[in-house]
Design a protein around this motif. Structure first.
Motif, PDB file in Angstrom:
ATOM      1  N   THR A   1      -7.320   9.448  61.870  1.00 13.41           N
ATOM      2  CA  THR A   1      -7.389  10.906  61.809  1.00 13.41           C
ATOM      3  C   THR A   1      -8.798  11.432  62.029  1.00 13.41           C
ATOM      4  N   TYR A   2      -9.798  10.593  61.882  1.00 18.50           N
ATOM      5  CA  TYR A   2     -11.175  11.043  62.097  1.00 18.50           C
ATOM      6  C   TYR A   2     -11.401  11.434  63.551  1.00 18.50           C
TER       7      TYR A   2
ATOM      8  N   SER B   1      -9.933  16.741  66.229  1.00 22.22           N
ATOM      9  CA  SER B   1     -10.757  17.935  66.126  1.00 22.22           C
ATOM     10  C   SER B   1      -9.924  19.188  65.914  1.00 22.22           C
TER      11      SER B   1
ATOM     12  N   THR C   1      -9.933  21.521  62.771  1.00 26.58           N
ATOM     13  CA  THR C   1      -9.906  20.795  61.512  1.00 26.58           C
ATOM     14  C   THR C   1     -11.231  20.835  60.783  1.00 26.58           C
ATOM     15  N   GLY C   2     -12.338  20.947  61.502  1.00 26.41           N
ATOM     16  CA  GLY C   2     -13.628  20.985  60.849  1.00 26.41           C
ATOM     17  C   GLY C   2     -13.922  22.355  60.266  1.00 26.41           C
TER      18      GLY C   2
ATOM     19  N   ARG D   1     -11.889  24.846  60.143  1.00 22.64           N
ATOM     20  CA  ARG D   1     -10.662  25.430  59.585  1.00 22.64           C
ATOM     21  C   ARG D   1     -10.393  26.827  60.121  1.00 22.64           C
TER      22      ARG D   1
ATOM     23  N   GLN E   1      -4.660  23.536  56.136  1.00 23.04           N
ATOM     24  CA  GLN E   1      -4.785  22.092  56.087  1.00 23.04           C
ATOM     25  C   GLN E   1      -5.314  21.646  54.738  1.00 23.04           C
ATOM     26  N   ASP E   2      -4.892  20.482  54.342  1.00 22.20           N
ATOM     27  CA  ASP E   2      -5.368  19.838  53.131  1.00 22.20           C
ATOM     28  C   ASP E   2      -6.003  18.530  53.567  1.00 22.20           C
ATOM     29  N   ASN E   3      -7.330  18.532  53.661  1.00 25.01           N
ATOM     30  CA  ASN E   3      -7.999  17.335  54.186  1.00 25.01           C
ATOM     31  C   ASN E   3      -7.800  16.124  53.291  1.00 25.01           C
TER      32      ASN E   3
ATOM     33  N   ASN F   1      -4.608  14.832  54.259  1.00 18.19           N
ATOM     34  CA  ASN F   1      -4.374  14.746  55.710  1.00 18.19           C
ATOM     35  C   ASN F   1      -3.072  15.434  56.094  1.00 18.19           C
TER      36      ASN F   1
END
Length: 128
Positions: A28-29, A32, A53-54, A56, A72-74, A77
């Motif tokens: 997942t890293y 983007s 994702t970064g 948000r 999103q809930d990092n 994931n």
């Protein structure tokens, strides 16, 4: 590789709400951005909601603005799509998609091919 698994679809009456979830696993890293697309029978796949994702930061199709919210809930994931005030025209198969930085473009909604990772889809049916 990245795996995406959607859940939360179902049937609801017009005006009701549903919440979709997309669980991401694997590398997942590399991701983007993530997005929700939908496809109704006989129609093209269309973008619904998009999130970097970064940062948000989010973007929505005009047809769902003010009704749908993606978050999103990092830690987990997980990408979610809260759908309120559902309409019959929201009936479709909903897909979670994700992309590395090369696939994250301003015109994301018209470029589903840029998303390299897709879930299997979850059906949303809205009845009148």
């Amino acid at each position: 590789q990245v795996q995406l698994v959607e859940s939360g679809g179902g049937s609801v009456q017009a005006g009701g709400s549903l919440r979709l979830s997309c669980a991401a696993s694997g590398y997942t890293y590399r991701l983007s951005c993530m997005a929700w697309f939908r496809q109704a029978p006989g129609k093209e796949r269309e973008g619904v909601a998009f999130i970097y994702t970064g940062a948000r930061s989010t973007s929505y199709a005009d047809s769902v603005k003010g009704r749908f919210t993606s978050s999103q809930d990092n830690a987990k994931n997980t990408l979610s799509l809260q759908m309120n005030s559902l309409k019959t025209e929201d009936t479709a198969m909903y897909y979670c998609a994700a992309a590395s930085s090369a696939g994250c473009r301003m015109d994301w909604a018209q470029r589903p091919a840029d998303f390299g990772y897709w879930g299997q889809g979850t059906q949303v049916t809205v009845s009148s």
